[in-house]
Design a protein around this motif. Structure first.
Motif, PDB file in Angstrom:
ATOM      1  N   TYR A 246       0.822  -1.211   0.000  1.00  0.00           N
ATOM      2  CA  TYR A 246       0.000   0.000   0.000  1.00  0.00           C
ATOM      3  C   TYR A 246       0.858   1.264   0.000  1.00  0.00           C
ATOM      4  O   TYR A 246       0.500   2.269  -0.620  1.00  0.00           O
ATOM      5  CB  TYR A 246      -0.910  -0.023   1.224  1.00  0.00           C
ATOM      6  CG  TYR A 246      -1.757   1.215   1.406  1.00  0.00           C
ATOM      7  CD1 TYR A 246      -2.850   1.469   0.578  1.00  0.00           C
ATOM      8  CD2 TYR A 246      -1.474   2.133   2.422  1.00  0.00           C
ATOM      9  CE1 TYR A 246      -3.635   2.609   0.752  1.00  0.00           C
ATOM     10  CE2 TYR A 246      -2.249   3.265   2.608  1.00  0.00           C
ATOM     11  CZ  TYR A 246      -3.328   3.499   1.768  1.00  0.00           C
ATOM     12  OH  TYR A 246      -4.092   4.622   1.936  1.00  0.00           O
ATOM     13  N   SER A 247       1.987   1.221   0.670  1.00  0.00           N
ATOM     14  CA  SER A 247       2.845   2.406   0.777  1.00  0.00           C
ATOM     15  C   SER A 247       3.338   2.887  -0.582  1.00  0.00           C
ATOM     16  O   SER A 247       3.682   4.053  -0.743  1.00  0.00           O
ATOM     17  CB  SER A 247       4.045   2.114   1.688  1.00  0.00           C
ATOM     18  OG  SER A 247       4.951   1.213   1.071  1.00  0.00           O
ATOM     19  N   LYS A 248       3.336   1.985  -1.573  1.00  0.00           N
ATOM     20  CA  LYS A 248       3.818   2.343  -2.910  1.00  0.00           C
ATOM     21  C   LYS A 248       2.725   2.955  -3.786  1.00  0.00           C
ATOM     22  O   LYS A 248       3.007   3.435  -4.890  1.00  0.00           O
ATOM     23  CB  LYS A 248       4.404   1.108  -3.592  1.00  0.00           C
ATOM     24  CG  LYS A 248       5.641   0.545  -2.890  1.00  0.00           C
ATOM     25  CD  LYS A 248       6.156  -0.700  -3.600  1.00  0.00           C
ATOM     26  CE  LYS A 248       7.500  -1.153  -3.042  1.00  0.00           C
ATOM     27  NZ  LYS A 248       7.432  -1.547  -1.630  1.00  0.00           N
ATOM     28  N   LEU A 249       1.482   2.950  -3.333  1.00  0.00           N
ATOM     29  CA  LEU A 249       0.389   3.535  -4.103  1.00  0.00           C
ATOM     30  C   LEU A 249       0.456   5.055  -4.052  1.00  0.00           C
ATOM     31  O   LEU A 249       0.680   5.642  -2.999  1.00  0.00           O
ATOM     32  CB  LEU A 249      -0.968   3.096  -3.553  1.00  0.00           C
ATOM     33  CG  LEU A 249      -1.456   1.693  -3.841  1.00  0.00           C
ATOM     34  CD1 LEU A 249      -2.825   1.497  -3.203  1.00  0.00           C
ATOM     35  CD2 LEU A 249      -1.531   1.411  -5.324  1.00  0.00           C
ATOM     36  N   SER A 250       0.201   5.671  -5.199  1.00  0.00           N
ATOM     37  CA  SER A 250       0.192   7.138  -5.250  1.00  0.00           C
ATOM     38  C   SER A 250      -1.251   7.629  -5.210  1.00  0.00           C
ATOM     39  O   SER A 250      -1.814   8.080  -6.208  1.00  0.00           O
ATOM     40  CB  SER A 250       0.898   7.640  -6.505  1.00  0.00           C
ATOM     41  OG  SER A 250       0.309   7.086  -7.671  1.00  0.00           O
ATOM     42  N   THR A 251      -1.864   7.489  -4.051  1.00  0.00           N
ATOM     43  CA  THR A 251      -3.207   7.996  -3.808  1.00  0.00           C
ATOM     44  C   THR A 251      -3.126   8.987  -2.646  1.00  0.00           C
ATOM     45  O   THR A 251      -2.086   9.107  -1.983  1.00  0.00           O
ATOM     46  CB  THR A 251      -4.170   6.859  -3.443  1.00  0.00           C
ATOM     47  OG1 THR A 251      -3.620   6.124  -2.340  1.00  0.00           O
ATOM     48  CG2 THR A 251      -4.378   5.917  -4.623  1.00  0.00           C
ATOM     49  N   ARG A 252      -4.219   9.690  -2.391  1.00  0.00           N
ATOM     50  CA  ARG A 252      -4.264  10.634  -1.264  1.00  0.00           C
ATOM     51  C   ARG A 252      -4.601   9.851   0.000  1.00  0.00           C
ATOM     52  O   ARG A 252      -5.756   9.580   0.281  1.00  0.00           O
ATOM     53  CB  ARG A 252      -5.292  11.730  -1.531  1.00  0.00           C
ATOM     54  CG  ARG A 252      -4.886  12.713  -2.609  1.00  0.00           C
ATOM     55  CD  ARG A 252      -5.976  13.742  -2.835  1.00  0.00           C
ATOM     56  NE  ARG A 252      -7.125  13.158  -3.529  1.00  0.00           N
ATOM     57  CZ  ARG A 252      -8.381  13.564  -3.368  1.00  0.00           C
ATOM     58  NH1 ARG A 252      -8.666  14.541  -2.523  1.00  0.00           N
ATOM     59  NH2 ARG A 252      -9.362  12.990  -4.039  1.00  0.00           N
TER      60      ARG A 252
END
Length: 260
Positions: A246-252
């Motif tokens: 999850y830490s690699k996702l570029s979401t807010r």
């Protein structure tokens, strides 16, 4: 991971542990906030997997009593994971005065918006069914009742291949989430389920990377949840693995309740 807002309770009859069991586990791992969101009572959709109507106030009292004892080291919130029904909110109104938030957990779709004509969201197989899943999630988000949509890609549990229709539904959900400022959940509990064969290979049924690639395009608000059904699942090795992905996702990314 220092917060979790999708936490179950033994009263739902398919989880273990009471409020103190989960709160002690949260304290052990240095959490600062925890939110309980067990399945809302509903006689129509019970199947032995919901708290009973008469258990709801026990659920609230257990959490309130325990949170006072630990208030100096942990902030605790009370919620419910609940379906959207086409009843103008009457179902929700019986609970809301006792709660801090609702999570939308849409475990059913309804034919012609009729709650008596339901299909499990785990068993959607046709294009028409997953389109209806997208429609009901959007209808729910437009009401602004729900802070978070749990496992938003659940429609892919039975509809295995991520084709053009599956992409269309993903885009619809992400657009609605942005328009209504609703948070989409990255649900770690999917990694506890057996892998399934898809056109993307053998993968866990959710979270689905194809869905979240689109979520990244839309830069949705997202939250990581353990969806724990026992205290030990709150932050175990599986959740540490999911947290890294999850830490690699570029979401807010949303972490704290005040950001809801």
């Amino acid at each position: 991971m220092k917060t979790n807002f999708h936490t179950h309770h033994e009263l739902c009859r398919h989880a273990g542990g009471n409020a103190e069991d989960y709160i002690k586990e949260a304290v052990k791992h240095g959490f600062t906030e925890i939110g309980f969101s067990d399945h809302a009572p509903n006689d129509t959709y019970d199947f032995g997997y919901r708290m009973r109507d008469e258990d709801f106030l026990q659920y609230v009292n257990d959490i309130n009593t325990t949170k006072r004892r630990y208030s100096d080291i942990l902030t605790t919130y009370i919620g419910l994971e609940i379906e959207h029904l086409y009843d103008n909110g009457e179902y929700h109104n019986q609970f809301k005065d006792h709660l801090d938030y609702f999570i939308l957990g849409q475990h059913f779709i309804f034919v012609d918006k009729d709650p008596k004509k339901r299909i499990s969201s785990f068993g959607l197989t046709s294009k028409e069914e997953i389109i209806e899943y997208g429609n009901i999630l959007c209808d729910a988000m437009k009401t602004k009742r729900y802070k978070i949509v749990a496992h938003p890609e659940l429609y892919l549990y039975g509809y295995l291949d991520f084709d053009a229709t599956a992409e269309q539904v993903a885009r619809q959900i992400c657009e609605c989430a942005n328009r209504t400022n609703t948070i989409l959940e990255y649900n770690g509990n999917g990694y506890r389920r057996d892998k399934i064969q898809t056109n993307e290979g053998m993968i866990h049924p959710y979270p689905r990377q194809s869905f979240w690639n689109i979520a990244e395009e839309y830069n949705v608000r997202s939250i990581l949840s353990s969806d724990c059904h026992s205290p030990k699942q709150l932050y175990d090795d599986t959740m540490k693995e999911v947290e890294e992905i999850y830490s690699k996702l570029s979401t807010r990314k949303v972490t704290y309740f005040e950001q809801f």
